[in-house]
Design a protein around this motif. Structure first.
Motif, PDB file in Angstrom:
ATOM      1  N   ARG A  11       0.834  -1.206   0.000  1.00 24.78           N
ATOM      2  CA  ARG A  11       0.000   0.000   0.000  1.00 24.78           C
ATOM      3  C   ARG A  11       0.867   1.253   0.000  1.00 24.78           C
ATOM      4  NH1 ARG A  11      -3.983  -0.745   4.852  1.00 24.78           N
ATOM      5  NH2 ARG A  11      -5.889  -0.910   3.654  1.00 24.78           N
ATOM      6  N   ARG A  12       0.432   2.212  -0.808  1.00 21.33           N
ATOM      7  CA  ARG A  12       1.140   3.493  -0.843  1.00 21.33           C
ATOM      8  C   ARG A  12       0.175   4.570  -0.342  1.00 21.33           C
ATOM      9  NH1 ARG A  12       4.993   4.057  -5.909  1.00 21.33           N
ATOM     10  NH2 ARG A  12       6.130   2.140  -5.600  1.00 21.33           N
ATOM     11  N   PRO A  13       0.686   5.585   0.293  1.00 20.34           N
ATOM     12  CA  PRO A  13      -0.209   6.662   0.758  1.00 20.34           C
ATOM     13  C   PRO A  13      -0.783   7.434  -0.427  1.00 20.34           C
ATOM     14  CG  PRO A  13       2.074   7.208   1.217  1.00 20.34           C
ATOM     15  CD  PRO A  13       2.054   5.803   0.695  1.00 20.34           C
ATOM     16  N   MET A  14      -2.031   7.809  -0.303  1.00 19.95           N
ATOM     17  CA  MET A  14      -2.703   8.536  -1.372  1.00 19.95           C
ATOM     18  C   MET A  14      -2.302  10.014  -1.289  1.00 19.95           C
ATOM     19  SD  MET A  14      -6.694   8.439  -2.167  1.00 19.95           S
ATOM     20  CE  MET A  14      -7.467   9.941  -2.594  1.00 19.95           C
ATOM     21  N   ALA A  15      -1.758  10.573  -2.365  1.00 20.66           N
ATOM     22  CA  ALA A  15      -1.262  11.944  -2.384  1.00 20.66           C
ATOM     23  C   ALA A  15      -2.119  12.860  -3.241  1.00 20.66           C
ATOM     24  CB  ALA A  15       0.175  11.957  -2.878  1.00 20.66           C
ATOM     25  N   GLU A  16      -3.277  12.456  -3.640  1.00 23.12           N
ATOM     26  CA  GLU A  16      -4.139  13.272  -4.483  1.00 23.12           C
ATOM     27  C   GLU A  16      -5.303  13.815  -3.662  1.00 23.12           C
ATOM     28  OE1 GLU A  16      -5.515  11.036  -7.765  1.00 23.12           O
ATOM     29  OE2 GLU A  16      -3.514  10.490  -8.438  1.00 23.12           O
ATOM     30  N   ILE A  17      -5.748  15.011  -4.056  1.00 27.73           N
ATOM     31  CA  ILE A  17      -6.921  15.614  -3.434  1.00 27.73           C
ATOM     32  C   ILE A  17      -8.003  15.672  -4.503  1.00 27.73           C
ATOM     33  CG2 ILE A  17      -7.886  17.681  -2.392  1.00 27.73           C
ATOM     34  CD1 ILE A  17      -5.132  18.325  -1.327  1.00 27.73           C
ATOM     35  N   ASN A  18      -9.154  15.195  -4.155  1.00 25.98           N
ATOM     36  CA  ASN A  18     -10.266  15.219  -5.096  1.00 25.98           C
ATOM     37  C   ASN A  18     -10.868  16.633  -5.094  1.00 25.98           C
ATOM     38  OD1 ASN A  18     -12.304  14.603  -6.807  1.00 25.98           O
ATOM     39  ND2 ASN A  18     -13.337  13.151  -5.447  1.00 25.98           N
ATOM     40  N   VAL A  19     -10.752  17.378  -6.200  1.00 27.92           N
ATOM     41  CA  VAL A  19     -11.211  18.759  -6.275  1.00 27.92           C
ATOM     42  C   VAL A  19     -12.594  18.892  -6.899  1.00 27.92           C
ATOM     43  CG1 VAL A  19      -8.902  19.736  -6.313  1.00 27.92           C
ATOM     44  CG2 VAL A  19      -9.993  19.113  -8.447  1.00 27.92           C
ATOM     45  N   VAL A  20     -13.193  17.810  -7.316  1.00 26.31           N
ATOM     46  CA  VAL A  20     -14.505  17.873  -7.956  1.00 26.31           C
ATOM     47  C   VAL A  20     -15.555  18.481  -7.032  1.00 26.31           C
ATOM     48  CG1 VAL A  20     -16.351  16.509  -9.011  1.00 26.31           C
ATOM     49  CG2 VAL A  20     -13.962  16.015  -9.562  1.00 26.31           C
ATOM     50  N   PRO A  21     -15.628  18.127  -5.734  1.00 28.57           N
ATOM     51  CA  PRO A  21     -16.624  18.781  -4.870  1.00 28.57           C
ATOM     52  C   PRO A  21     -16.385  20.285  -4.721  1.00 28.57           C
ATOM     53  CG  PRO A  21     -15.827  16.768  -3.846  1.00 28.57           C
ATOM     54  CD  PRO A  21     -14.977  17.013  -5.054  1.00 28.57           C
ATOM     55  N   MET A  26     -18.022  25.935  -6.038  1.00 29.35           N
ATOM     56  CA  MET A  26     -17.691  27.213  -6.656  1.00 29.35           C
ATOM     57  C   MET A  26     -18.674  27.572  -7.768  1.00 29.35           C
ATOM     58  SD  MET A  26     -15.315  28.335  -4.854  1.00 29.35           S
ATOM     59  CE  MET A  26     -14.847  29.741  -5.783  1.00 29.35           C
ATOM     60  N   LEU A  27     -19.118  26.596  -8.539  1.00 31.06           N
ATOM     61  CA  LEU A  27     -20.087  26.869  -9.590  1.00 31.06           C
ATOM     62  C   LEU A  27     -21.435  27.290  -8.996  1.00 31.06           C
ATOM     63  CD1 LEU A  27     -19.304  24.087 -12.196  1.00 31.06           C
ATOM     64  CD2 LEU A  27     -18.902  26.528 -12.402  1.00 31.06           C
ATOM     65  N   VAL A  28     -21.835  26.650  -7.901  1.00 27.95           N
ATOM     66  CA  VAL A  28     -23.085  27.034  -7.242  1.00 27.95           C
ATOM     67  C   VAL A  28     -22.967  28.458  -6.698  1.00 27.95           C
ATOM     68  CG1 VAL A  28     -24.573  26.558  -5.270  1.00 27.95           C
ATOM     69  CG2 VAL A  28     -23.802  24.687  -6.727  1.00 27.95           C
ATOM     70  N   LEU A  29     -21.837  28.802  -6.079  1.00 26.68           N
ATOM     71  CA  LEU A  29     -21.646  30.160  -5.569  1.00 26.68           C
ATOM     72  C   LEU A  29     -21.623  31.183  -6.708  1.00 26.68           C
ATOM     73  CD1 LEU A  29     -18.986  29.591  -2.788  1.00 26.68           C
ATOM     74  CD2 LEU A  29     -21.391  30.193  -2.496  1.00 26.68           C
ATOM     75  N   LEU A  30     -21.026  30.834  -7.819  1.00 25.79           N
ATOM     76  CA  LEU A  30     -21.000  31.733  -8.970  1.00 25.79           C
ATOM     77  C   LEU A  30     -22.413  32.029  -9.459  1.00 25.79           C
ATOM     78  CD1 LEU A  30     -19.354  33.227 -11.156  1.00 25.79           C
ATOM     79  CD2 LEU A  30     -19.431  31.118 -12.475  1.00 25.79           C
ATOM     80  N   VAL A  31     -23.232  31.008  -9.555  1.00 23.19           N
ATOM     81  CA  VAL A  31     -24.618  31.204  -9.992  1.00 23.19           C
ATOM     82  C   VAL A  31     -25.370  32.071  -8.993  1.00 23.19           C
ATOM     83  CG1 VAL A  31     -26.805  30.016 -10.412  1.00 23.19           C
ATOM     84  CG2 VAL A  31     -24.694  29.104 -11.375  1.00 23.19           C
ATOM     85  N   ILE A  32     -25.166  31.853  -7.711  1.00 28.65           N
ATOM     86  CA  ILE A  32     -25.849  32.653  -6.686  1.00 28.65           C
ATOM     87  C   ILE A  32     -25.438  34.114  -6.789  1.00 28.65           C
ATOM     88  CG2 ILE A  32     -25.985  33.065  -4.194  1.00 28.65           C
ATOM     89  CD1 ILE A  32     -25.872  30.003  -3.854  1.00 28.65           C
TER      90      ILE A  32
END
Length: 145
Positions: A11-21, A26-32
């Motif tokens: 096992r290797r440590p996961m070094a990625e951050i999921n930026v989809v949420p 940010m898209l919801v805030l932009l629309v608001i």
């Protein structure tokens, strides 16, 4: 020896951050903000005169030509100490003649507070249409009694 503290595990440590949420938020805030921003503007509804004009630069250290409009809506041209009353038809030509002698002079407009705003803007547009490049407004500082 196999155990949870074994350093040789696959096992290797996961070094990625999921930026989809984050992108979704940010898209919801932009629309608001796009919907609410026009509702935040406040002001007084006025009907402004429609005149074509260009922005100008400030004058150098020269004697200005002052075009005044008094309470009776009569035009006066002041250069230095001399002041002459002119008609609206000859106003632009007289100012152009003065500026031919001293082209770096600024033209300043002094309007009585009881004169209609549209008349002052039309005067400024007339001056710019005659080729006057430097047009400004003269005002008095407020009284702090």
């Amino acid at each position: 020896m196999q155990g949870p503290f074994n350093r040789n595990s696959q096992r290797r440590p996961m070094a990625e951050i999921n930026v989809v949420p984050f992108i979704d938020v940010m898209l919801v805030l932009l629309v608001i903000f796009m919907i609410t921003a026009p509702m935040l503007t406040q002001g007084v509804q006025v009907e402004l005169p429609q005149v074509s004009s260009q922005p100008i630069d400030t004058p150098e250290n020269t004697e200005p030509v002052i075009v005044a409009v008094d309470q009776e809506e009569q035009y006066h041209i002041t250069l230095g100490e001399s002041s002459t009353q002119v008609t609206p038809d000859e106003l632009a030509q007289r100012v152009v003649t003065i500026l031919e002698r001293s082209p770096d002079s600024a033209v300043l407009v002094r309007g009585d507070r009881n004169v209609a705003y549209g008349q002052i803007v039309t005067l400024m547009s007339t001056l710019q249409g005659a080729g006057v490049e430097n047009v400004g407004l003269i005002s008095e500082p407020p009284n702090n009694d």
